[in-house]
Write a protein that holds these residues in place. Structure first.
Motif, PDB file in Angstrom:
ATOM      1  N   ARG A   1       0.790  -1.225   0.000  1.00  0.00           N
ATOM      2  CA  ARG A   1       0.000   0.000   0.000  1.00  0.00           C
ATOM      3  C   ARG A   1       0.825   1.279   0.000  1.00  0.00           C
ATOM      4  O   ARG A   1       0.408   2.271  -0.591  1.00  0.00           O
ATOM      5  N   GLU A   2       1.940   1.307   0.711  1.00  0.00           N
ATOM      6  CA  GLU A   2       2.705   2.548   0.819  1.00  0.00           C
ATOM      7  C   GLU A   2       4.196   2.228   0.868  1.00  0.00           C
ATOM      8  O   GLU A   2       4.599   1.236   1.463  1.00  0.00           O
ATOM      9  N   GLN A   3       4.979   3.079   0.251  1.00  0.00           N
ATOM     10  CA  GLN A   3       6.435   2.907   0.202  1.00  0.00           C
ATOM     11  C   GLN A   3       7.045   2.997   1.610  1.00  0.00           C
ATOM     12  O   GLN A   3       6.535   3.720   2.466  1.00  0.00           O
TER      13      GLN A   3
ATOM     14  N   ASP B   1      12.357   4.506   8.609  1.00  0.00           N
ATOM     15  CA  ASP B   1      10.993   4.177   8.995  1.00  0.00           C
ATOM     16  C   ASP B   1      11.021   3.129  10.109  1.00  0.00           C
ATOM     17  O   ASP B   1      11.879   2.240  10.138  1.00  0.00           O
TER      18      ASP B   1
ATOM     19  N   THR C   1       2.257  -0.889   9.767  1.00  0.00           N
ATOM     20  CA  THR C   1       2.054   0.554   9.701  1.00  0.00           C
ATOM     21  C   THR C   1       3.368   1.299   9.933  1.00  0.00           C
ATOM     22  O   THR C   1       4.158   0.918  10.799  1.00  0.00           O
ATOM     23  N   ARG C   2       3.587   2.340   9.149  1.00  0.00           N
ATOM     24  CA  ARG C   2       4.764   3.205   9.336  1.00  0.00           C
ATOM     25  C   ARG C   2       4.525   4.141  10.522  1.00  0.00           C
ATOM     26  O   ARG C   2       3.382   4.359  10.927  1.00  0.00           O
TER      27      ARG C   2
ATOM     28  N   THR D   1       4.464   7.141  10.533  1.00  0.00           N
ATOM     29  CA  THR D   1       3.657   8.273  10.064  1.00  0.00           C
ATOM     30  C   THR D   1       2.161   7.996  10.175  1.00  0.00           C
ATOM     31  O   THR D   1       1.354   8.893   9.992  1.00  0.00           O
ATOM     32  N   GLY D   2       1.808   6.724  10.417  1.00  0.00           N
ATOM     33  CA  GLY D   2       0.413   6.310  10.428  1.00  0.00           C
ATOM     34  C   GLY D   2       0.005   5.683   9.116  1.00  0.00           C
ATOM     35  O   GLY D   2      -1.058   5.069   9.023  1.00  0.00           O
ATOM     36  N   GLY D   3       0.829   5.838   8.082  1.00  0.00           N
ATOM     37  CA  GLY D   3       0.535   5.229   6.790  1.00  0.00           C
ATOM     38  C   GLY D   3       0.677   3.716   6.855  1.00  0.00           C
ATOM     39  O   GLY D   3       1.524   3.187   7.578  1.00  0.00           O
ATOM     40  N   ILE D   4      -0.155   3.041   6.099  1.00  0.00           N
ATOM     41  CA  ILE D   4      -0.129   1.575   6.072  1.00  0.00           C
ATOM     42  C   ILE D   4       0.811   1.129   4.962  1.00  0.00           C
ATOM     43  O   ILE D   4       0.571   1.394   3.790  1.00  0.00           O
ATOM     44  N   ALA D   5       1.890   0.455   5.343  1.00  0.00           N
ATOM     45  CA  ALA D   5       2.843  -0.061   4.362  1.00  0.00           C
ATOM     46  C   ALA D   5       2.236  -1.251   3.626  1.00  0.00           C
ATOM     47  O   ALA D   5       2.232  -1.296   2.400  1.00  0.00           O
TER      48      ALA D   5
ATOM     49  N   SER E   1      -1.050  -4.441   4.150  1.00  0.00           N
ATOM     50  CA  SER E   1      -2.087  -5.102   4.935  1.00  0.00           C
ATOM     51  C   SER E   1      -2.165  -6.537   4.435  1.00  0.00           C
ATOM     52  O   SER E   1      -1.709  -6.839   3.328  1.00  0.00           O
TER      53      SER E   1
END
Length: 142
Positions: A87-89, A94, A122-123, A125-129, A131
């Motif tokens: 989902r996210e880089q 990190d 989850t990073r 930052t709250g971003g989901i790396a 799932s």
């Protein structure tokens, strides 16, 4: 005195686990171990020339961390299925936090249970790396 195991029921959660801060050296080691030799993961000059702020972690690196978390929780010998969605880089420095929650418990053969879990990496930052989900075939009460 022997402690009675807590039964696994829908809603059971795992103790969160953190990994990191991640380093470019980790990305290099994962490249060598996995055979993923894409230079975006270890050549900072090339990664920046391609428009990235730096090298970045392989998605399968986070997948391996999430799988480690899940199998440490419910047992590597019990796993039957594991899948993820990228989902996210993930970048150097990190810190990733892995979490898991039981979403289904069904009877299986020979007195075992089929346990389905939702997983998240989850990073900071709250971003989901990534799932994911996994299924485990376990003995009741473990």
């Amino acid at each position: 005195m022997t402690e009675t195991p807590t039964p696994i029921v829908v809603g059971t959660t795992a103790e969160p686990r953190t990994f990191g801060p991640l380093t470019p050296a980790m990305f290099v080691r994962y490249s060598g171990a996995s055979g993923d030799l894409n230079p975006m993961h270890y050549d900072d000059t090339l990664a920046r020339a391609a428009g990235n702020p730096s090298v970045f972690s392989q998605g399968m690196h986070q997948s391996a961390l999430l799988a480690t978390f899940a199998t440490d929780w419910l047992g590597a010998h019990n796993i039957r299925r594991f899948g993820v969605r990228f989902r996210e880089q993930v970048w150097p420095n990190d810190v990733l936090t892995c979490t898991g929650k039981v979403t289904a418990v069904e009877p299986a053969q020979e007195g075992h249970q089929l346990v389905t879990v939702d997983l998240m990496c989850t990073r900071q930052t709250g971003g989901i790396a990534i799932s994911g989900t996994a299924e485990f075939r376990i003995e009741p009460g473990l």
